[in-house]
Design an enzyme around this catalytic site. Structure first.
Site, PDB file in Angstrom:
ATOM      1  N   ARG A 160       0.743  -1.214   0.005  1.00  0.00           N
ATOM      2  CA  ARG A 160       0.040  -0.089  -0.242  1.00  0.00           C
ATOM      3  C   ARG A 160       0.877   1.273  -0.037  1.00  0.00           C
ATOM      4  O   ARG A 160       0.501   2.088  -0.570  1.00  0.00           O
ATOM      5  CB  ARG A 160      -1.001   0.015   1.316  1.00  0.00           C
ATOM      6  CG  ARG A 160      -2.146  -0.809   1.111  1.00  0.00           C
ATOM      7  CD  ARG A 160      -1.981  -2.244   0.466  1.00  0.00           C
ATOM      8  NE  ARG A 160      -3.275  -2.944   0.630  1.00  0.00           N
ATOM      9  CZ  ARG A 160      -3.744  -3.826   1.459  1.00  0.00           C
ATOM     10  NH1 ARG A 160      -3.320  -3.864   2.731  1.00  0.00           N
ATOM     11  NH2 ARG A 160      -4.854  -4.323   1.273  1.00  0.00           N
ATOM     12  N   ASP A 189       0.184  -6.841  -3.100  1.00  0.00           N
ATOM     13  CA  ASP A 189      -1.133  -6.642  -2.961  1.00  0.00           C
ATOM     14  C   ASP A 189      -1.704  -5.963  -4.025  1.00  0.00           C
ATOM     15  O   ASP A 189      -0.937  -5.820  -5.108  1.00  0.00           O
ATOM     16  CB  ASP A 189      -1.361  -5.871  -1.687  1.00  0.00           C
ATOM     17  CG  ASP A 189      -2.396  -6.159  -0.904  1.00  0.00           C
ATOM     18  OD1 ASP A 189      -3.671  -6.042  -1.550  1.00  0.00           O
ATOM     19  OD2 ASP A 189      -2.519  -6.704   0.569  1.00  0.00           O
ATOM     20  N   HIS A 260      -6.240 -10.233  -3.628  1.00  0.00           N
ATOM     21  CA  HIS A 260      -5.414  -9.096  -3.646  1.00  0.00           C
ATOM     22  C   HIS A 260      -4.267  -8.930  -4.593  1.00  0.00           C
ATOM     23  O   HIS A 260      -3.250  -9.264  -4.358  1.00  0.00           O
ATOM     24  CB  HIS A 260      -4.768  -9.157  -2.155  1.00  0.00           C
ATOM     25  CG  HIS A 260      -5.666  -8.778  -1.155  1.00  0.00           C
ATOM     26  ND1 HIS A 260      -5.924  -7.545  -0.850  1.00  0.00           N
ATOM     27  CD2 HIS A 260      -6.086  -9.356  -0.115  1.00  0.00           C
ATOM     28  CE1 HIS A 260      -6.832  -7.454   0.121  1.00  0.00           C
ATOM     29  NE2 HIS A 260      -7.006  -8.725   0.622  1.00  0.00           N
ATOM     30  N   GLU A 324      -9.313 -12.660   2.114  1.00  0.00           N
ATOM     31  CA  GLU A 324     -10.290 -11.873   1.440  1.00  0.00           C
ATOM     32  C   GLU A 324     -10.134 -11.776  -0.036  1.00  0.00           C
ATOM     33  O   GLU A 324      -9.977 -11.110  -1.149  1.00  0.00           O
ATOM     34  CB  GLU A 324      -9.876 -10.289   1.759  1.00  0.00           C
ATOM     35  CG  GLU A 324      -9.932 -10.076   3.019  1.00  0.00           C
ATOM     36  CD  GLU A 324      -9.432  -8.276   3.535  1.00  0.00           C
ATOM     37  OE1 GLU A 324      -9.814  -7.877   4.395  1.00  0.00           O
ATOM     38  OE2 GLU A 324      -8.618  -8.093   2.689  1.00  0.00           O
ATOM     39  N   TYR A 415      -3.659  -5.147  15.712  1.00  0.00           N
ATOM     40  CA  TYR A 415      -3.644  -4.438  14.455  1.00  0.00           C
ATOM     41  C   TYR A 415      -3.279  -2.796  14.750  1.00  0.00           C
ATOM     42  O   TYR A 415      -3.911  -2.021  15.066  1.00  0.00           O
ATOM     43  CB  TYR A 415      -4.990  -4.270  13.811  1.00  0.00           C
ATOM     44  CG  TYR A 415      -5.170  -5.575  12.656  1.00  0.00           C
ATOM     45  CD1 TYR A 415      -4.542  -6.721  13.240  1.00  0.00           C
ATOM     46  CD2 TYR A 415      -5.690  -5.385  11.338  1.00  0.00           C
ATOM     47  CE1 TYR A 415      -4.463  -7.754  12.419  1.00  0.00           C
ATOM     48  CE2 TYR A 415      -5.430  -6.520  10.549  1.00  0.00           C
ATOM     49  CZ  TYR A 415      -4.925  -7.838  10.977  1.00  0.00           C
ATOM     50  OH  TYR A 415      -5.223  -8.518  10.150  1.00  0.00           O
ATOM     51  N   PHE A 416      -1.957  -2.833  14.535  1.00  0.00           N
ATOM     52  CA  PHE A 416      -1.101  -1.572  14.933  1.00  0.00           C
ATOM     53  C   PHE A 416      -1.628  -0.618  13.854  1.00  0.00           C
ATOM     54  O   PHE A 416      -1.345   0.711  13.808  1.00  0.00           O
ATOM     55  CB  PHE A 416       0.262  -1.676  14.974  1.00  0.00           C
ATOM     56  CG  PHE A 416       0.703  -2.424  16.380  1.00  0.00           C
ATOM     57  CD1 PHE A 416      -0.126  -2.911  17.242  1.00  0.00           C
ATOM     58  CD2 PHE A 416       2.085  -2.613  16.518  1.00  0.00           C
ATOM     59  CE1 PHE A 416       0.236  -3.540  18.160  1.00  0.00           C
ATOM     60  CE2 PHE A 416       2.488  -3.281  17.655  1.00  0.00           C
ATOM     61  CZ  PHE A 416       1.549  -3.625  18.563  1.00  0.00           C
ATOM     62  N   ASP A 417      -2.469  -0.696  12.644  1.00  0.00           N
ATOM     63  CA  ASP A 417      -2.926   0.349  12.040  1.00  0.00           C
ATOM     64  C   ASP A 417      -4.192   1.052  12.456  1.00  0.00           C
ATOM     65  O   ASP A 417      -4.487   2.085  11.955  1.00  0.00           O
ATOM     66  CB  ASP A 417      -3.273  -0.237  10.607  1.00  0.00           C
ATOM     67  CG  ASP A 417      -4.355  -1.444  10.375  1.00  0.00           C
ATOM     68  OD1 ASP A 417      -4.406  -2.207  11.490  1.00  0.00           O
ATOM     69  OD2 ASP A 417      -4.898  -1.517   9.324  1.00  0.00           O
ATOM     70  N   TRP A 464      -0.518  -2.632   8.539  1.00  0.00           N
ATOM     71  CA  TRP A 464      -1.121  -2.235   7.266  1.00  0.00           C
ATOM     72  C   TRP A 464      -0.950  -0.944   7.126  1.00  0.00           C
ATOM     73  O   TRP A 464      -1.179  -0.066   7.565  1.00  0.00           O
ATOM     74  CB  TRP A 464      -2.783  -2.737   7.109  1.00  0.00           C
ATOM     75  CG  TRP A 464      -2.784  -4.273   7.414  1.00  0.00           C
ATOM     76  CD1 TRP A 464      -3.348  -4.797   8.551  1.00  0.00           C
ATOM     77  CD2 TRP A 464      -2.656  -5.353   6.587  1.00  0.00           C
ATOM     78  NE1 TRP A 464      -3.061  -6.203   8.566  1.00  0.00           N
ATOM     79  CE2 TRP A 464      -2.902  -6.662   7.228  1.00  0.00           C
ATOM     80  CE3 TRP A 464      -1.852  -5.286   5.335  1.00  0.00           C
ATOM     81  CZ2 TRP A 464      -2.474  -7.755   6.675  1.00  0.00           C
ATOM     82  CZ3 TRP A 464      -1.699  -6.818   4.495  1.00  0.00           C
ATOM     83  CH2 TRP A 464      -2.190  -7.741   5.288  1.00  0.00           C
ATOM     84  N   THR A 465      -0.626  -0.774   5.783  1.00  0.00           N
ATOM     85  CA  THR A 465      -0.055   0.931   5.482  1.00  0.00           C
ATOM     86  C   THR A 465      -1.026   1.857   4.560  1.00  0.00           C
ATOM     87  O   THR A 465      -0.436   2.749   3.966  1.00  0.00           O
ATOM     88  CB  THR A 465       1.403   0.755   4.940  1.00  0.00           C
ATOM     89  OG1 THR A 465       1.570  -0.001   3.605  1.00  0.00           O
ATOM     90  CG2 THR A 465       2.375   0.330   6.078  1.00  0.00           C
ATOM     91  N   GLU A 466      -2.309   1.524   4.655  1.00  0.00           N
ATOM     92  CA  GLU A 466      -2.840   2.297   3.807  1.00  0.00           C
ATOM     93  C   GLU A 466      -3.065   3.848   3.971  1.00  0.00           C
ATOM     94  O   GLU A 466      -2.745   4.533   3.110  1.00  0.00           O
ATOM     95  CB  GLU A 466      -4.423   1.687   3.723  1.00  0.00           C
ATOM     96  CG  GLU A 466      -4.945   0.628   3.299  1.00  0.00           C
ATOM     97  CD  GLU A 466      -4.720  -0.496   4.186  1.00  0.00           C
ATOM     98  OE1 GLU A 466      -3.927  -0.726   5.188  1.00  0.00           O
ATOM     99  OE2 GLU A 466      -5.756  -1.553   3.827  1.00  0.00           O
TER     100      GLU A 466
HETATM  101  C1  TNX Z   1      -7.465  -6.644   6.504  1.00  0.00           C
HETATM  102  S1  TNX Z   1      -5.437  -8.624   7.691  1.00  0.00           S
HETATM  103  C2  TNX Z   1      -6.517  -7.152   5.481  1.00  0.00           C
HETATM  104  C3  TNX Z   1      -5.802  -6.216   4.662  1.00  0.00           C
HETATM  105  C4  TNX Z   1      -6.035  -4.881   5.248  1.00  0.00           C
HETATM  106  C5  TNX Z   1      -6.280  -4.703   6.637  1.00  0.00           C
HETATM  107  C6  TNX Z   1      -6.457  -3.410   7.180  1.00  0.00           C
HETATM  108  C7  TNX Z   1      -5.790  -9.220   6.328  1.00  0.00           C
HETATM  109  C8  TNX Z   1      -5.444 -10.517   5.864  1.00  0.00           C
HETATM  110  N1  TNX Z   1      -6.220  -8.464   5.289  1.00  0.00           N
HETATM  111  O1  TNX Z   1      -5.583  -6.435   3.679  1.00  0.00           O
HETATM  112  O2  TNX Z   1      -4.982  -3.912   4.745  1.00  0.00           O
HETATM  113  O3  TNX Z   1      -7.602  -5.373   7.002  1.00  0.00           O
HETATM  114  O4  TNX Z   1      -6.855  -3.386   8.617  1.00  0.00           O
END
Ligand code: TNX
Length: 752
Positions: A160, A189, A260, A324, A415-417, A464-466
């Site tokens: 990201r 991704d 992804h 996902e 989740y450190f985001d 996660w770095t969105e």
């Molecule tokens: C879920 S954790 C995702 C990531 C996203 C994240 C944002 C996971 C396996 N998939 O693709 O960046 O949430 O918190």
């Protein structure tokens, strides 16, 4: 010899005879102290009683040079008064064990393996003063230590947003300083492919770049149209792997499949079901661009990719994602459908399972163990897979019961985001995970038997770095939560103690200052909580801070008051408060209260919301007079994954009522849906309820993702009001997250 009379063993904060505080994070297994200290000077020799200490000595000397401006020399002779390194067997201790003794005659460090010696030095660094110019007085201690979990991981998403090799190395150093031993490198991704694959150069030349990035929080305020990207060459990957190995950190590379995959499909459109065209994504979420599961060449491609990836990473694990993965395109793809028919697969989940199992065979044939996110449980687990449990603990529990190894990384705690403060200034993905919540995490779920618990390899936090564009923000998001994480991963369960940790944290933050780390000060911020009043006639605005300095002041009727006790709020009001020190504002909070007949009354709910969206003060958050003003990123929301909201409000006395409304969030890209239907029932006695009306019409607020569903009826007198908001159900085809349970988000129930 030391006299035991003077030896003080304590779990809690310790001071040496010279007043220096001992603060070791993560807390060791056993620590005893004696008054006095040993001083390290530039003439203190390092004495080696064996070979294999080079990595540790380099790390120590680099640290000393950077922070204190000198390095130590190695003595060939066994002189006294130095820092002695030695290998020795340590009985009954886990991999990474060490012993360290600091006496007035010097320091002795022994370990069974190289990593134990390395961890001992990380402990030694924490015994050094946090002031740059101070003498390096090391308090006299005797330490025996080893880790609780074999897997102590931290993840970083480089897709990201992309960070240069130099920063990745710095990140690895941060993990090492906290005794972590795995770095999960998320390399591919939808928004960018970041690892060079020689056989498929377009993966990086095309898939490594996007033509713009969403501005602000999803769904965003437009696109910046800036060409953005980057990738790591195989040489750079080798360099980082070697760097990590010298810090006893194993890298787990992640190559995402089958979802992804937008970046890969953009580079080679034949990898997808439709043949494209595709584009590297410029916004966040879950996309339908996934690898085709019906085309054998896709598997050949992925095997080729893994065949280049595997030799770069000597560790035993390879992560294939698996999370996902929308099934949209598979449902419409003749090849995927053909495959399902041929193999008699009953649905697309089984097709995903087939995909992962087929890849696992390849991974195993190369001598590696496959890791996948917990979605790989759906449709049948691959035989040897390790599961990373991220959607809560469920996946981990289920996998352990199936006798599969698991790594716990639940989005509820690590989740450190997610924001670490309720009043976060910067844009984050949402949620609220303060450091105390991280600290409270227990990686072994209580649902497991002792035997099943042995399948828990350890824990990991994910970044996660969105919404993380720069290295400084990476630091801000991981610090100081990384300190809490390290105790969760390393320290024995009975050694974990929050109030002790809080004291140690004060020193740790000074050490972070010394190192120039940009950490979050959320711990010291003002925290506001809305609580019920005992008489249910209003609400309390309760303010607190962990800061030892400063005064809390709040505005009321246009003037400042010093805060001394919770503020009683009984009418519509707009309150704000600051934590002030010498005229400087350290932190601020504000709250708008809007009253209705339910505000401050009593409430109960039947189905509990998800852990990570449990609301402030639980269900009371639904009638506390406060709403979210910032969309998803507000602690006001209560969120149910797939479940209904079933709330009963007790107005304490019977009242005349003619309308009920609920305030909800609808953000389909994040899988959050308005309820299908809201029903209101009234009762005089709390047992016999009569249904009033149902409604399904959502009126949206302009410019937000929020809205209100109102139910009006002929005025009626009642004391109890039951409000049932029916979850949307399964996310429909064509929408992000299709096939998954929709979330229901509610922050307030209004009764008039
Ligand atoms: C879920 S954790 C995702 C990531 C996203 C994240 C944002 C996971 C396996 N998939 O693709 O960046 O949430 O918190």
């Amino acid at each position: 010899m030391r006299s035991t009379l003077f030896t003080l063993t304590t779990l809690f904060m310790m001071y040496t005879g010279y007043g220096q505080q001992i603060s070791i994070i993560p807390e060791p297994v056993k620590l005893t102290t004696t008054p006095g200290h040993f001083t390290i000077t530039r003439n203190t020799p390092i004495v080696l009683e064996g070979a294999g200490f080079n990595n540790t000595i380099d790390f120590l000397n680099t640290y000393l040079q950077q922070l204190y401006g000198f390095q130590l020399k190695i003595s060939k002779k066994k002189v006294a008064g130095g820092i002695h390194f030695n290998f020795k067997k340590i009985d009954n201790a886990a991999e990474g064990a060490y012993k360290m003794d600091v006496t007035t005659n010097g320091i002795s460090i022994i370990g069974e393996h190289e990593n134990g010696i390395f961890y001992a030095v990380q402990t030694l660094l924490q015994l050094m003063p946090v002031e740059k110019s101070a003498a390096l007085n090391i308090p006299l201690v005797s330490i025996y230590d080893y880790p609780r979990f074999a897997y102590r991981g931290m993840h970083l998403d480089l897709s990201r947003h992309f960070f240069p090799v130099e920063f990745v190395k710095k990140y690895i150093d941060y993990l090492a300083l906290h005794k972590l031993n795995y770095f999960h490198w998320h390399l591919t991704d939808d928004q960018g492919w970041r690892i060079e694959i020689k056989k498929y150069p377009k993966l990086t030349s095309v898939g490594g770049f996007r033509n713009g990035t969403i501005i602000g929080r999803y769904p965003g305020k437009g696109n910046d149209s800036i060409y953005y990207g980057g990738y790591y060459t195989q040489d750079q990957i080798r360099e980082v792997v070697a760097y990590a190995a010298k810090r006893y950190i194993t890298i787990v590379p992640e190559i995402e499949m089958p979802g992804h995959a937008s970046a890969a499909l953009t580079a080679y459109p034949w990898l997808g079901c439709t043949g494209g065209p595709y584009h590297v994504q410029q916004t966040w979420g879950v996309f339908n661009e996934v690898f085709c599961a019906g085309n054998d060449s896709v598997f050949t491609f992925l095997q080729d990719v893994l065949d280049e990836v595997i030799p770069l990473f000597p560790g035993k694990y390879l992560h294939v994602g698996g999370d996902e993965c929308p099934k949209e395109s598979w449902k419409k793809c003749p090849k995927c459908q053909q495959r399902m028919k041929a193999l008699q697969l009953k649905d697309e989940h089984e097709l995903q399972s087939y995909f992962i199992q087929r890849m696992e065979k390849h991974v195993n044939s190369k001598g590696k163990i496959m890791i996948g996110w917990d979605e790989i449980l759906e449709g049948g687990l691959a035989p040897n897979a390790v599961v990373m449990s991220w959607r809560g603990e469920k996946g981990g529990i289920e996998a352990a019961k199936q006798k599969h190894k698991v790594i716990m990384t639940p989005s509820s705690h690590v989740y450190f985001d997610y924001s670490q403060s309720k009043n976060e200034d910067s844009v984050t993905i949402g949620g609220y995970i303060p450091i105390e919540k991280v600290y409270s995490y227990e990686p072994v779920p209580k649902e497991l038997t002792d035997e099943e618990a042995t399948y828990v390899l350890g824990a990991q936090a994910n970044l996660w770095t969105e919404y993380i564009h720069y290295p400084s923000k990476v630091e801000y998001m991981i610090f100081p939560r990384l300190s809490a994480l390290s105790e969760v991963q390393w320290s024995q369960k009975d050694k974990r103690n929050w109030s002790n940790f809080e004291k140690k944290l004060m020193i740790q933050l000074k050490r972070y200052d010394l190192m120039g780390i940009n950490y979050s000060k959320a711990y010291f911020g003002l925290k506001a909580t809305i609580l019920p009043t005992p008489d249910n006639k209003g609400v309390l605005w309760y303010l607190e801070t962990n800061s030892k300095e400063g005064t809390i002041k709040y505005t009321s009727a246009g003037r400042y008051n010093t805060y001394s006790r919770p503020i009683v709020v009984t009418t519509d009001s707009s309150l704000s408060a600051v934590l002030e020190l010498n005229g400087k504002v350290l932190s601020k909070v504000a709250q708008q209260f809007t009253f209705n007949k339910a505000t401050g009354k009593k409430i109960s709910i039947t189905a509990k919301p998800a852990d990570k969206y449990a609301g402030q003060a639980g269900a009371f958050g639904l009638i506390n007079g406060a709403r979210s003003v910032t969309d998803i990123n507000s602690p006001e929301w209560l969120g149910w994954e797939g479940g209904d909201m079933n709330a009963t409000i007790d107005l304490v006395t019977p009242q005349n009522i003619s309308s009920v409304s609920i305030h909800v969030l609808e953000q389909k890209g994040s899988w959050i849906y308005a309820p299908q239907e809201v029903e209101v029932q009234l009762s005089e006695n709390g047992t016999d309820f009569r249904t009033m009306e149902k409604s399904l019409s959502l009126s949206k607020e302009a410019g937000t993702n929020m809205g209100t569903i109102s139910i009006t009826f002929t005025p009626s007198t009642a004391r109890y009001i039951k409000v049932i908001a029916k979850n949307y159900g399964i996310i429909p085809d064509g929408q992000p997250g299709a096939g998954n349970k929709a979330w229901l988000f509610v922050d307030e129930i209004v009764v008039n």
